[in-house]
Motif scaffolding. Structure first.
Motif, PDB file in Angstrom:
ATOM      1  N   LEU A  83     -81.278  31.723  28.712  1.00  0.00           N
ATOM      2  CA  LEU A  83     -80.510  32.967  28.653  1.00  0.00           C
ATOM      3  C   LEU A  83     -79.024  32.739  28.915  1.00  0.00           C
ATOM      4  N   HIS A  84     -78.719  31.671  29.652  1.00  0.00           N
ATOM      5  CA  HIS A  84     -77.335  31.332  30.003  1.00  0.00           C
ATOM      6  C   HIS A  84     -76.642  32.498  30.724  1.00  0.00           C
ATOM      7  N   VAL A  85     -77.328  33.025  31.710  1.00  0.00           N
ATOM      8  CA  VAL A  85     -76.778  34.107  32.524  1.00  0.00           C
ATOM      9  C   VAL A  85     -76.828  33.686  33.990  1.00  0.00           C
ATOM     10  N   GLY A  86     -76.331  34.555  34.864  1.00  0.00           N
ATOM     11  CA  GLY A  86     -76.264  34.239  36.287  1.00  0.00           C
ATOM     12  C   GLY A  86     -77.627  34.204  36.954  1.00  0.00           C
ATOM     13  N   GLU A  87     -77.668  33.625  38.148  1.00  0.00           N
ATOM     14  CA  GLU A  87     -78.931  33.491  38.874  1.00  0.00           C
ATOM     15  C   GLU A  87     -79.550  34.833  39.246  1.00  0.00           C
TER      16      GLU A  87
END
Length: 283
Positions: A118-122
């Motif tokens: 997804l390449h998003v934040g934790e």
């Protein structure tokens, strides 16, 4: 059906609430404080369980005496009854494969999924978990509201539930959009809740009352064993072959569960289960 729906909804609502509450405790205090509070809750829960009133049902094959020998006999009776009862045996095989398939939802896999796919934040790891439990709460509330309709259509939910979960898992494992991942996670929770409630109700209706504790104990063993197997297997596959391959394996496991459910499609019928209840009452 309505009682199972209510209890499962309450259980999932507590889990959904525990995520933000646990985070607040860690932020305001420390992880050690959260562990001590958890330990306290387990102690209180254990005390309350001992206070539960239990109505004894004496049967010829019921193990009443204490001791290691009878303890082992009790375990054996649970496995023997599960193997003889077509409902318990079918649900056990389904639970085994679905338990392995559910390994993709462990924290380690989702953490890699959020970062690498997804390449998003934790924080999205928490969003996905919360939406999943929220979906189970919604599914449970709908089951409480429409319990009679769900019960009459239980064959549909048990038959198509694993296949629908396989499709949702495939979509979840291949998407690269965070919003779609949240949607699929919620759908997974709703479908899983409906299927679980139906299977739990079917098992309760088609097993002898004195055998139910043994049967549920067997189900718990299968759940624990498959969780350990799936954790190792899915983590290894995700690490060596990539995150998507772990989801592909999960889809295969759900398809096998659906195939088992389809082969035994007659036993999930609402009419068949009510006939079984009448025969059991006559006995």
């Amino acid at each position: 059906m309505k009682a199972n729906s209510f209890l499962n909804t309450l259980d999932q609502f507590i889990k959904l609430s525990a995520w933000p509450i646990g985070s607040l405790i860690v932020s305001a205090g420390s992880p050690f404080l959260l562990i001590h509070i958890t330990l306290l809750f387990y102690i209180v829960s254990s005390i309350l369980m001992f206070l539960l009133p239990i109505q004894e049902h004496t049967k010829k094959n019921t193990v009443q005496d204490k001791g290691l020998k009878n303890f082992l006999l009790s375990i054996r009776l649970g496995w023997e009854y599960t193997w003889r009862n077509v409902h318990a045996k079918s649900i056990s095989f389904m639970s085994f494969f679905e338990g392995i398939g559910n390994g993709v939802w462990i924290s380690a896999i989702l953490y890699m999924y959020v970062k690498e796919q997804l390449h998003v934040g934790e924080e999205w790891w928490g969003y996905i978990n919360s939406v999943f439990f929220g979906g189970m709460v919604i599914g449970g509330l709908l089951s409480v509201k429409f319990s009679q309709s769900v019960e009459k259509n239980q064959q549909f939910f048990v038959l198509f539930g694993p296949f629908c979960i396989a499709i949702v898992t495939l979509l979840f494992g291949t998407t690269t959009h965070g919003a779609l991942a949240l949607l699929y996670s919620a759908l997974y929770g709703i479908i899983e809740q409906w299927k679980l409630i139906c299977l739990q109700t079917i098992l309760q209706k088609n097993a002898r009352m004195d055998a139910l504790p043994h049967v549920f104990a067997v189900q718990g063993v299968i759940s624990s064993v498959t969780f350990g197997i799936s954790t190792l297997l899915m983590s290894f596959i995700a690490d060596v072959y990539g995150i998507r391959f772990s989801f592909y394996l999960s889809v295969c496991c759900f398809l096998i569960s659906g195939w088992i459910s389809y082969r035994q499609r007659k036993i999930w019928s609402y009419k068949e289960n009510h006939i079984a209840i009448k025969l059991r009452k006559q006995e």
